[in-house]
Structures are given as C-alpha cells and as structure tokens.
Motif scaffolding. Structure first.
Motif, PDB file in Angstrom:
ATOM      1  N   MET A 186       0.840  -1.211   0.000  1.00  0.00           N
ATOM      2  CA  MET A 186       0.000   0.000   0.000  1.00  0.00           C
ATOM      3  C   MET A 186       0.874   1.258   0.000  1.00  0.00           C
ATOM      4  SD  MET A 186      -3.179  -0.878   0.072  1.00  0.00           S
ATOM      5  CE  MET A 186      -3.929   0.667   0.487  1.00  0.00           C
ATOM      6  N   PRO A 187       0.509   2.275  -0.823  1.00  0.00           N
ATOM      7  CA  PRO A 187       1.261   3.537  -0.743  1.00  0.00           C
ATOM      8  C   PRO A 187       0.907   4.302   0.542  1.00  0.00           C
ATOM      9  CG  PRO A 187      -0.492   3.689  -2.377  1.00  0.00           C
ATOM     10  CD  PRO A 187      -0.548   2.309  -1.824  1.00  0.00           C
ATOM     11  N   ARG A 188       1.930   4.904   1.158  1.00  0.00           N
ATOM     12  CA  ARG A 188       1.695   5.619   2.417  1.00  0.00           C
ATOM     13  C   ARG A 188       2.330   6.997   2.372  1.00  0.00           C
ATOM     14  NH1 ARG A 188       3.987   1.626   6.897  1.00  0.00           N
ATOM     15  NH2 ARG A 188       5.747   1.783   5.494  1.00  0.00           N
ATOM     16  N   LEU A 189       1.674   7.963   2.971  1.00  0.00           N
ATOM     17  CA  LEU A 189       2.192   9.333   3.143  1.00  0.00           C
ATOM     18  C   LEU A 189       2.725   9.921   1.826  1.00  0.00           C
ATOM     19  CD1 LEU A 189       4.265   8.664   6.412  1.00  0.00           C
ATOM     20  CD2 LEU A 189       1.972   9.588   6.308  1.00  0.00           C
ATOM     21  N   ASP A 190       2.131   9.525   0.710  1.00  0.00           N
ATOM     22  CA  ASP A 190       2.639  10.003  -0.584  1.00  0.00           C
ATOM     23  C   ASP A 190       1.820  11.182  -1.124  1.00  0.00           C
ATOM     24  OD1 ASP A 190       0.365   8.538  -1.043  1.00  0.00           O
ATOM     25  OD2 ASP A 190       1.044   7.777  -2.981  1.00  0.00           O
ATOM     26  N   PHE A 191       0.696  11.502  -0.500  1.00  0.00           N
ATOM     27  CA  PHE A 191      -0.164  12.626  -0.879  1.00  0.00           C
ATOM     28  C   PHE A 191      -0.507  12.615  -2.376  1.00  0.00           C
ATOM     29  CE2 PHE A 191       2.204  13.840   2.898  1.00  0.00           C
ATOM     30  CZ  PHE A 191       1.185  14.220   3.755  1.00  0.00           C
ATOM     31  N   GLY A 192      -0.565  11.426  -2.951  1.00  0.00           N
ATOM     32  CA  GLY A 192      -0.929  11.294  -4.364  1.00  0.00           C
ATOM     33  C   GLY A 192       0.147  11.748  -5.336  1.00  0.00           C
ATOM     34  N   ILE A 193       1.338  11.995  -4.842  1.00  0.00           N
ATOM     35  CA  ILE A 193       2.427  12.454  -5.728  1.00  0.00           C
ATOM     36  C   ILE A 193       3.171  11.215  -6.247  1.00  0.00           C
ATOM     37  CG2 ILE A 193       4.556  13.832  -5.854  1.00  0.00           C
ATOM     38  CD1 ILE A 193       3.410  15.430  -3.407  1.00  0.00           C
ATOM     39  N   PRO A 194       3.157  10.990  -7.577  1.00  0.00           N
ATOM     40  CA  PRO A 194       3.774   9.758  -8.106  1.00  0.00           C
ATOM     41  C   PRO A 194       5.249   9.627  -7.766  1.00  0.00           C
ATOM     42  CG  PRO A 194       2.808  11.105  -9.880  1.00  0.00           C
ATOM     43  CD  PRO A 194       2.572  11.834  -8.616  1.00  0.00           C
ATOM     44  N   GLN A 195       5.971  10.752  -7.702  1.00  0.00           N
ATOM     45  CA  GLN A 195       7.422  10.693  -7.421  1.00  0.00           C
ATOM     46  C   GLN A 195       7.713  10.172  -6.014  1.00  0.00           C
ATOM     47  OE1 GLN A 195       5.949  13.272  -8.901  1.00  0.00           O
ATOM     48  NE2 GLN A 195       7.201  14.029 -10.581  1.00  0.00           N
ATOM     49  N   LEU A 196       6.666  10.144  -5.172  1.00  0.00           N
ATOM     50  CA  LEU A 196       6.889   9.687  -3.793  1.00  0.00           C
ATOM     51  C   LEU A 196       6.560   8.199  -3.602  1.00  0.00           C
ATOM     52  CD1 LEU A 196       5.576  12.682  -1.615  1.00  0.00           C
ATOM     53  CD2 LEU A 196       7.927  12.072  -2.148  1.00  0.00           C
ATOM     54  N   PHE A 197       6.080   7.548  -4.675  1.00  0.00           N
ATOM     55  CA  PHE A 197       5.731   6.126  -4.559  1.00  0.00           C
ATOM     56  C   PHE A 197       6.935   5.279  -4.129  1.00  0.00           C
ATOM     57  CE2 PHE A 197       1.579   5.146  -6.972  1.00  0.00           C
ATOM     58  CZ  PHE A 197       0.950   6.178  -6.295  1.00  0.00           C
ATOM     59  N   ASP A 198       8.110   5.623  -4.648  1.00  0.00           N
ATOM     60  CA  ASP A 198       9.326   4.869  -4.301  1.00  0.00           C
ATOM     61  C   ASP A 198      10.033   5.467  -3.091  1.00  0.00           C
ATOM     62  OD1 ASP A 198       9.023   3.081  -6.329  1.00  0.00           O
ATOM     63  OD2 ASP A 198      10.146   4.288  -7.776  1.00  0.00           O
ATOM     64  N   GLY A 199       9.383   6.369  -2.403  1.00  0.00           N
ATOM     65  CA  GLY A 199      10.012   7.044  -1.269  1.00  0.00           C
ATOM     66  C   GLY A 199      10.744   8.295  -1.704  1.00  0.00           C
ATOM     67  N   LEU A 200      11.223   9.041  -0.720  1.00  0.00           N
ATOM     68  CA  LEU A 200      11.962  10.271  -1.037  1.00  0.00           C
ATOM     69  C   LEU A 200      13.358   9.910  -1.543  1.00  0.00           C
ATOM     70  CD1 LEU A 200       9.719  11.574   0.846  1.00  0.00           C
ATOM     71  CD2 LEU A 200      11.444  13.229   1.413  1.00  0.00           C
ATOM     72  N   SER A 201      13.829  10.668  -2.529  1.00  0.00           N
ATOM     73  CA  SER A 201      15.174  10.409  -3.053  1.00  0.00           C
ATOM     74  C   SER A 201      16.205  10.720  -1.963  1.00  0.00           C
ATOM     75  CB  SER A 201      15.416  11.292  -4.279  1.00  0.00           C
ATOM     76  OG  SER A 201      16.786  11.526  -4.438  1.00  0.00           O
ATOM     77  N   LEU A 202      17.003   9.701  -1.620  1.00  0.00           N
ATOM     78  CA  LEU A 202      18.008   9.886  -0.566  1.00  0.00           C
ATOM     79  C   LEU A 202      19.034  10.945  -0.972  1.00  0.00           C
ATOM     80  CD1 LEU A 202      18.902   8.751   2.242  1.00  0.00           C
ATOM     81  CD2 LEU A 202      20.450   7.266   1.010  1.00  0.00           C
ATOM     82  N   ILE A 203      19.321  11.009  -2.276  1.00  0.00           N
ATOM     83  CA  ILE A 203      20.296  11.991  -2.772  1.00  0.00           C
ATOM     84  C   ILE A 203      19.779  13.405  -2.511  1.00  0.00           C
ATOM     85  CG2 ILE A 203      21.624  12.764  -4.787  1.00  0.00           C
ATOM     86  CD1 ILE A 203      22.125   9.855  -4.259  1.00  0.00           C
TER      87      ILE A 203
ATOM     88  N   SER B  25      -3.171   8.702   7.422  1.00  0.00           N
ATOM     89  CA  SER B  25      -2.915   7.255   7.549  1.00  0.00           C
ATOM     90  C   SER B  25      -4.140   6.483   8.041  1.00  0.00           C
ATOM     91  CB  SER B  25      -1.752   7.004   8.523  1.00  0.00           C
ATOM     92  OG  SER B  25      -0.627   7.720   8.137  1.00  0.00           O
ATOM     93  N   ARG B  26      -5.226   7.225   8.358  1.00  0.00           N
ATOM     94  CA  ARG B  26      -6.366   6.565   9.013  1.00  0.00           C
ATOM     95  C   ARG B  26      -7.089   5.581   8.092  1.00  0.00           C
ATOM     96  NH1 ARG B  26      -8.102  10.796   6.535  1.00  0.00           N
ATOM     97  NH2 ARG B  26     -10.281  11.050   5.914  1.00  0.00           N
ATOM     98  N   ASP B  27      -7.015   5.787   6.760  1.00  0.00           N
ATOM     99  CA  ASP B  27      -7.754   4.930   5.831  1.00  0.00           C
ATOM    100  C   ASP B  27      -6.976   3.699   5.370  1.00  0.00           C
ATOM    101  OD1 ASP B  27      -9.954   6.533   5.929  1.00  0.00           O
ATOM    102  OD2 ASP B  27      -9.293   7.816   4.263  1.00  0.00           O
ATOM    103  N   LEU B  28      -5.743   3.575   5.828  1.00  0.00           N
ATOM    104  CA  LEU B  28      -4.946   2.401   5.403  1.00  0.00           C
ATOM    105  C   LEU B  28      -5.562   1.130   6.004  1.00  0.00           C
ATOM    106  CD1 LEU B  28      -1.361   3.904   5.811  1.00  0.00           C
ATOM    107  CD2 LEU B  28      -2.381   3.132   3.679  1.00  0.00           C
ATOM    108  N   PRO B  29      -5.513   0.019   5.266  1.00  0.00           N
ATOM    109  CA  PRO B  29      -6.173  -1.201   5.753  1.00  0.00           C
ATOM    110  C   PRO B  29      -5.504  -1.776   7.001  1.00  0.00           C
ATOM    111  CG  PRO B  29      -4.875  -1.662   3.811  1.00  0.00           C
ATOM    112  CD  PRO B  29      -4.838  -0.185   3.987  1.00  0.00           C
ATOM    113  N   PRO B  30      -6.252  -2.479   7.832  1.00  0.00           N
ATOM    114  CA  PRO B  30      -5.659  -3.102   9.022  1.00  0.00           C
ATOM    115  C   PRO B  30      -4.850  -4.342   8.640  1.00  0.00           C
ATOM    116  CG  PRO B  30      -7.981  -3.659   8.866  1.00  0.00           C
ATOM    117  CD  PRO B  30      -7.693  -2.739   7.724  1.00  0.00           C
ATOM    118  N   GLY B  31      -3.975  -4.745   9.514  1.00  0.00           N
ATOM    119  CA  GLY B  31      -3.178  -5.931   9.237  1.00  0.00           C
ATOM    120  C   GLY B  31      -3.916  -7.199   9.624  1.00  0.00           C
ATOM    121  N   PHE B  32      -3.367  -8.343   9.240  1.00  0.00           N
ATOM    122  CA  PHE B  32      -3.987  -9.612   9.638  1.00  0.00           C
ATOM    123  C   PHE B  32      -2.888 -10.670   9.822  1.00  0.00           C
ATOM    124  CE2 PHE B  32      -3.508 -11.591   5.506  1.00  0.00           C
ATOM    125  CZ  PHE B  32      -3.459 -10.486   4.649  1.00  0.00           C
TER     126      PHE B  32
END
Lengths: 498, 149
Positions: A186-203, B25-32
């Motif tokens: 699942m994508p997390r904390l990416d705010f819908g920005i595609p460039q953030l799907f792979d995480g922030l660039s470490l560089i 993060s509230r809408d992310l699915p729960p784990g199992f």
C-alpha cells in the motif's frame, strides 16, 4: 603467473583512479572549514551512478578517510578545524605549528591518520566474517532492537538537546516510511504524488540537509574574506624516532576509534575527544598537553581514522549504518542494488574482498597523496566563501538531477535545505534525522515480520538473551539521555533566574 | 522575533505535521495474521511527534529566553533561495540548463562579491569562472556520464 593473468588491468586502473578521485575530493572538502566530509561524500554520490559498485564504494570510502584526516590541515595551519572531528587536534596541533613548525604537526597528524586507518581496516577484515556469521543467527526481533539501539545512541551521545534529537528521529522515521509499504504494497504518506511512490530520493535529502544548508551557513559575514595561511615550513618532516615515540598514543587512539566506531550512532566526534583524554592520562608528560604535545595530535587523529573501519563493520555485517557518512554511503549500495548485511558476505564475497583490499590501498594511498600535495592543500585554504558557495550550489543541482532526472527532487532538496537550516539553528539533530530515514525500513519491516512469525506475540522481542542485552543497553542510554536533559534544563532554568 | 517564539512556531509546525500524518494514515487497511498493518507505524509515529512537540513546547514556554532570534547572513540566504527557485522555474519551463546555470552562478558570484566591493576585474573573473565551470560540466555530464540536462 596465474595470479597475474587474473588481474584485470582495466579494473585495477579504474579502481585506483576512483580511489585517487575520492582522496583528492575528500582532502579538499575536509580541509576547507565549513565544508567537511559529509558534503564531500554527498557531492560525490551522484558520480557513483556511472561506476561499477566496487569503484563507487571505494571512491566514497576514500573521500571519507581523506576528509577525516584533512580536517586537521586547517586546524593546524589556521586554527579552524575543517571538520567537527578535528576539534581535539586543535588543542596541540596549533601550538606545535606556532612554536615548532606546521609541517611537523601535519606530519604527526598524517602518520597517525594512516596508522589509525590501517588499524580500522585490519579490524574490519578480521572481524567482518565472524560478525557476519553471528548476524546470520539473529532474528527479526534482534534487528529491530539493533536499529532502535542506533537511534537511541544518537539521542544520547550525538545531540546537544536529547528531546529535540528524539523529535528529529521521529520525523526521520516518518520520512523514511514515505512510499510503498513493503509488506502490504500500500502507498503511504505520498499525498498522491507519483514521485513519492518509491520514497523520497536519498540523494535529494542528503544534498539538501548537508550541502545546501552548509552553503547557507557559509554566507554569514564577509564572504570575500580569505584566510591567511603560513607560507613556510609546510613540508612534512617526521623522523622514524619521532614516529616511534608516539606509538603508544597512536595505539590508544586507534583502539578507542575502532571501539567507538562500532557503536551505532557514535562517530569520530566522540572518539577524538575520548582518545585525547585517554592519551593525556597515559602520557608520561601530561603537562605538555595543550602546549604542542605530539601525543595530543596523534591520539585523536588515529582515533578519527580508525573510526571509519569501525563504523563500516556493523554496516557491512548487520546493515546498520553507524554514522551520517555511512548512511549516505548506504545510498550508493542502494543505487547499485547491494544489500548491506549478513547476506552480503555470502552472496557477494568478491565484492566484499575488493572493498577490504581497496580500503587498505585507500589508506596507504592517502599517505602518499597527502604527503605529496600537502602544501598545495594548505594554499587552497585561501579560497574565500564567495567562490565556494556558488560552486557547492551548482554541484548540488547537477548531482541531484543526474540521479533520476526529476525536477521534483530539486524542489524537494530546496525545501529540505530550509528545514535543515531551521534544524541546525534550533538545535535539532540532522545526524539523527538521516540515520532514522535510512533505518526506518529496517526497523519497521523487522518489527512487523517478527510479529507475523510470532503470530502477534509481543514477547518475541524479549525472549532471546541477545534481545535482553540490547534492551539493557538501550535502557542505560535512555537513563543517560534523560539525566543529560534534566541537567541541561536545570542549568537553563538557573541561567534564566540569574 | 524572540528565539522562544521561533522555537514555538517550529514546534507548532511539527505538531501539525504529526496530526496530518495521523489523519492521512487513518484509511490504510488493518493488518492480519499477526501483522499490525501498514498504518500502525505512521500513526504511532504521528502521535509521538504530536506528544514530543507538545512536550518541547511546554519546556520552551517554561525555559525559553526572550533573546532576539538571529540568523547571520539571512538576507543573502533569502536571495539565494529565491535565485535557486527562479532558476529551477526557468529551467523547468524553457530548458537551456547551461545558459540559466551560468546566469545563476554569475549572478550569485556578483551578489556575494559585494561584500568585498565589486569591481570590473572581479566581474570579469566571475563571468569567466562561471562559463568555465559550466563548460566543464557540459563536457563531463554530456560526454562522460551521458546525462542530458
């Protein structure tokens, strides 16, 4: 003849060139007050994309080693440490340069750095195999605790304000979680920005945090003012007898450097000062310390360079970076698809052997390059910030864009540089933040995997003896950090009342 | 503005960042099957950020001093950040990296050079230095690394 036939001249040549480049850049950036080793490694990182993995890592390690030594060049000749780690060398390096000769002080510094570097390399070569084998016996719960221990150590030792260091670490962990979750996808904390799907660039992150923010700090005062450097007695002249007389300090410093380097989160800033005070206690002439004692230069310099090998040990065998510099170097491992940790020795033994051999060559190479070009590097110290700042800014931009040709990364680095400015001004911990970003995936994945294996049983984290040792270590560090915070706050309260 | 106020503003921003993290993060699915799920870490860290920022804020209120906050070279830093933003915008819109890059370097050199008193010689050396640097960058990145800007 078989051995000779196996040596690939092209590989050997490019390897040596990479080391030479790393050494030159490390010496230059380490010597320049304000620039330092993290910027040297950060700006070299983009160059490593086009290299073979071995050459890339060796170049970065060469820059690390050389910058650790080069901080002493400006400490001795200008009285301004080029790096924070060179501060203890100032105590005796400067008086010796004034009273005796800068060349003599630089000689002690260089010989000690090479000695410390070689001791660090020896420890790395000797202990990496046993530690890798031991690491293979560790489970996810222990890896989670090891990662956590590194962050707790940063809070306890590295930071000026442990509470703010803890905030920096929590923020760093959050930044490290940005992107796809490895376990659920699942994508997390990416705010819908595609460039953030792979995480922030470490560089982009490290360039913004270290290079650009440092450039901002170099803008204070008159940027056209250059330093005045001594012009005489700069040649390194050290006799065999002088070297031998400082042997005890070199061994003490190296031992402390390796031991401190192995501890996650504790870098050469701590080891240099520890080595200085240890050498003073063990010296037959402690009254000479602070007045130009050779041992006062040798011990911290040996410790600084021995820390490099020590810090590499937990990184290569456990995958836990021990310092900000190693965290940045881990970026090169990621770029080249290498996973530092216990499996590295099993899956890529040739790579690891090449790194060990190259590390020794780097340390010896540093001796010859620094000895030959020492006078030139001292003269380069006159370069004023008016020239250095635009140079650093443009190199940063070139480096970030080279990685994946994303304008988003450039804007991100600009934003991060402003955050870093606030962090540094308000006493937050940039080192803690970077280590947390790098360790976040290790900590989260190990924690969740351990729980999945244990079917949700949280006692998995305290069942094994090694877990108990790690938890006890963390408890000691937490108590230490709490006491430091209370003491600091009490002092501030007293100051306010006064 | 006092150092205490700057500290409090920054802590308020951090606290808000913690709340935003918890919210998104509230809408992310729960784990199992023993897994705590993808939301657990961000939510826990978000709350930790809120708690720690709040604690640090209270401490700042109790201990912070009313000394004026200062950042040496603040004007130069602000101009540099704006110049970099303008450069990125121009490059992103029109391309021509090396041309705008030369402009940025030369402009910054002239701007910082005011500290030592600008003169024609400095301006000429700055122009030559910037052109030389960008030329070397073009050679290296285009023909060695094969990166096109």
């Amino acid at each position: 003849m078989d051995l000779l036939a196996q040596i690939d001249l092209w590989v050997l040549g490019t390897g040596l060139l990479s080391i030479a480049l790393g050494l030159l850049v490390g010496l230059f950036f380490g010597a320049m007050p304000g620039l330092g080793l993290t910027i040297a490694i950060t700006l070299l990182l983009p160059l490593s994309y086009s290299m073979s993995p071995v050459n890339a890592i060796l170049m970065l390690l060469a820059a690390y080693q050389a910058a650790e030594y080069a901080g002493s060049i400006s400490a001795i000749t200008l009285g301004i440490p080029g790096t924070v780690m060179a501060a203890p060398i100032l105590q005796d390096g400067r008086p010796m340069a004034r009273n005796n000769s800068p060349g003599k002080a630089l000689g002690y510094s260089l010989y000690a750095s090479v000695f410390g570097g070689l001791v660090g390399a020896a420890m790395l070569i000797l202990f990496s195999q046993p530690l890798s084998r031991f690491a293979l016996t560790l489970g996810d719960s222990e890896f989670f605790l090891l990662g956590l221990l590194g962050l707790v150590a940063v809070t306890s030792f590295e930071a000026a304000d442990p509470l703010k260091a803890l905030i920096s670490i929590v923020l760093g962990l959050l930044v490290g979680l940005v992107g796809l979750d490895i376990i659920s996808g699942m994508p997390r904390l990416d705010f819908g920005i595609p460039q953030l799907f792979d995480g922030l660039s470490l560089i982009a992150l490290v360039v913004g945090l270290f290079a650009l923010s440092e450039a901002y700090f170099m803008m204070a005062g008159n940027m056209c003012a250059g330093h005045r450097v001594p012009s005489e007695n700069l040649r390194i002249t050290l006799t065999w007898r002088e070297m031998r007389d400082s042997g005890k300090a070199a061994i003490t410093g190296s031992g402390i450097g390796v031991a401190v380097g192995i501890l996650p989160g504790v870098g050469s800033t701590v080891s240099g000062w520890l080595a200085y005070s240890a050498a003073r206690k063990l010296s037959k002439t402690p009254e000479l310390f602070g007045k130009g004692s050779p041992d006062g230069i040798v011990a911290p310099d040996a410790a600084n360079n021995a820390t490099v090998g020590g810090a590499l040990l937990p990184f290569l065998t456990l995958g836990i970076p021990g310092s900000a510099a190693i965290a940045i170097i881990s970026g090169a491992f990621i770029i080249h698809g290498l996973q530092p940790g216990p499996l590295l020795a099993r899956n890529n033994p040739e790579f690891l052997n090449a790194i060990f051999l190259g590390f020794v060559v780097t340390t010896i190479g540093m001796f010859f390059v620094a000895r030959t070009l020492n006078t030139g590097f001292v003269r380069l110290l006159v370069t004023p910030n008016v020239v250095l700042v635009p140079f650093v800014i443009m190199l940063s931009i070139l480096g970030i864009f080279t990685f994946r040709a994303e304008f988003f990364d450039l804007w991100l680095a600009l934003g991060i540089s402003m955050l870093a400015l606030a962090f540094r001004k308000l006493d937050y911990s940039i080192v803690g933040f970077v280590l947390a970003v790098v360790l976040a995936p290790i900590i989260e994945t190990s924690f969740r995997r351990a729980l999945v294996i244990a079917d949700g049983d949280y006692t998995v984290f305290i069942q094994r003896p090694i877990s108990a040792v790690l938890i006890a270590g963390m408890a000691v560090l937490v108590v230490y950090a709490t006491l430091r915070t209370v003491r600091r706050d009490r002092a501030m309260l007293n100051k306010k009342e006064a | 503005m006092s150092a205490r106020m700057v500290d409090l503003i920054f802590l308020a921003l951090l606290l808000s960042a913690g709340l935003v993290t918890v919210f998104v993060s509230r809408d992310l699915p729960p784990g199992f099957g023993g897994d705590i799920g993808p939301a657990a870490f961000p939510v826990a860290l978000g709350w930790a950020l809120v708690g720690l920022s709040g604690l640090a804020g209270l401490r700042t209120l109790a201990l912070g001093t009313s000394v004026k906050a200062g950042l040496p070279g603040a004007g130069k830093i602000a101009v540099t950040i704006m110049a970099m933003a303008a450069f990125l915008l121009l490059w992103q819109t029109f391309g021509r990296f090396y041309l705008f890059g030369f402009g940025l370097m030369f402009g910054l050199l002239l701007f910082y050079g005011r500290d030592g008193g600008l003169n024609w010689r400095f301006a000429l050396w700055s122009a030559l230095g910037s052109a030389g640097f960008m030329g070397l960058a073009w050679l290296f990145f285009t023909h060695v690394l094969y990166v096109r800007f």
